[in-house]
Write a protein that holds these residues in place. Sequence first.
Motif, mmCIF file in Angstrom:
data_model
loop_
_atom_site.group_PDB
_atom_site.id
_atom_site.type_symbol
_atom_site.label_atom_id
_atom_site.label_comp_id
_atom_site.label_asym_id
_atom_site.label_seq_id
_atom_site.Cartn_x
_atom_site.Cartn_y
_atom_site.Cartn_z
ATOM 1 N N TYR A 1 0.846 -1.185 0.000
ATOM 2 C CA TYR A 1 0.000 0.000 0.000
ATOM 3 C C TYR A 1 0.885 1.239 0.000
ATOM 4 O O TYR A 1 1.700 1.423 0.906
ATOM 5 C CB TYR A 1 -0.916 -0.030 1.233
ATOM 6 C CG TYR A 1 -1.865 1.130 1.332
ATOM 7 C CD1 TYR A 1 -2.804 1.375 0.338
ATOM 8 C CD2 TYR A 1 -1.834 1.984 2.414
ATOM 9 C CE1 TYR A 1 -3.688 2.428 0.429
ATOM 10 C CE2 TYR A 1 -2.714 3.049 2.516
ATOM 11 C CZ TYR A 1 -3.640 3.260 1.514
ATOM 12 O OH TYR A 1 -4.507 4.311 1.600
ATOM 13 N N GLY A 2 0.764 2.070 -0.998
ATOM 14 C CA GLY A 2 1.624 3.233 -1.171
ATOM 15 C C GLY A 2 1.535 4.265 -0.063
ATOM 16 O O GLY A 2 2.465 5.024 0.164
ATOM 17 N N LYS A 3 0.414 4.319 0.648
ATOM 18 C CA LYS A 3 0.238 5.308 1.708
ATOM 19 C C LYS A 3 0.435 4.699 3.097
ATOM 20 O O LYS A 3 -0.110 5.174 4.075
ATOM 21 C CB LYS A 3 -1.155 5.927 1.609
ATOM 22 C CG LYS A 3 -1.359 6.716 0.339
ATOM 23 C CD LYS A 3 -2.719 7.338 0.296
ATOM 24 C CE LYS A 3 -2.905 8.133 -0.981
ATOM 25 N NZ LYS A 3 -4.210 8.775 -1.042
ATOM 26 N N ASN A 4 1.230 3.651 3.171
ATOM 27 C CA ASN A 4 1.500 2.977 4.437
ATOM 28 C C ASN A 4 2.157 3.949 5.410
ATOM 29 O O ASN A 4 3.233 4.464 5.142
ATOM 30 C CB ASN A 4 2.407 1.777 4.198
ATOM 31 C CG ASN A 4 2.631 0.948 5.433
ATOM 32 O OD1 ASN A 4 2.324 1.375 6.534
ATOM 33 N ND2 ASN A 4 3.177 -0.236 5.245
ATOM 34 N N PRO A 5 1.518 4.231 6.549
ATOM 35 C CA PRO A 5 2.089 5.203 7.482
ATOM 36 C C PRO A 5 3.387 4.733 8.119
ATOM 37 O O PRO A 5 4.133 5.525 8.667
ATOM 38 C CB PRO A 5 1.001 5.367 8.544
ATOM 39 C CG PRO A 5 0.201 4.121 8.455
ATOM 40 C CD PRO A 5 0.266 3.689 7.011
ATOM 41 N N ARG A 6 3.687 3.470 8.067
ATOM 42 C CA ARG A 6 4.930 2.964 8.632
ATOM 43 C C ARG A 6 6.133 3.333 7.778
ATOM 44 O O ARG A 6 7.261 3.209 8.206
ATOM 45 C CB ARG A 6 4.854 1.455 8.799
ATOM 46 C CG ARG A 6 3.852 1.054 9.843
ATOM 47 C CD ARG A 6 3.820 -0.420 10.018
ATOM 48 N NE ARG A 6 2.822 -0.761 11.015
ATOM 49 C CZ ARG A 6 2.442 -1.981 11.273
ATOM 50 N NH1 ARG A 6 2.967 -2.979 10.621
ATOM 51 N NH2 ARG A 6 1.531 -2.210 12.183
#
Length: 40
Positions: free
Chosen positions: A14-19
């Motif tokens: 997922y490109g918007k992974n907050p990690r």
Amino acid sequence: MNILTFSLDEIQSYGKNPRKNDKAVDAVAESIRQYGVSWC
């Protein structure tokens, strides 16, 4: 329940992974230095 089968080359992260936010590391480290960490 449906079970889906994918090959590994079909799976994308997922490109918007907050990690994956290397820009925030310095700010978080400084906050911990200033205020400490509360685990409760």
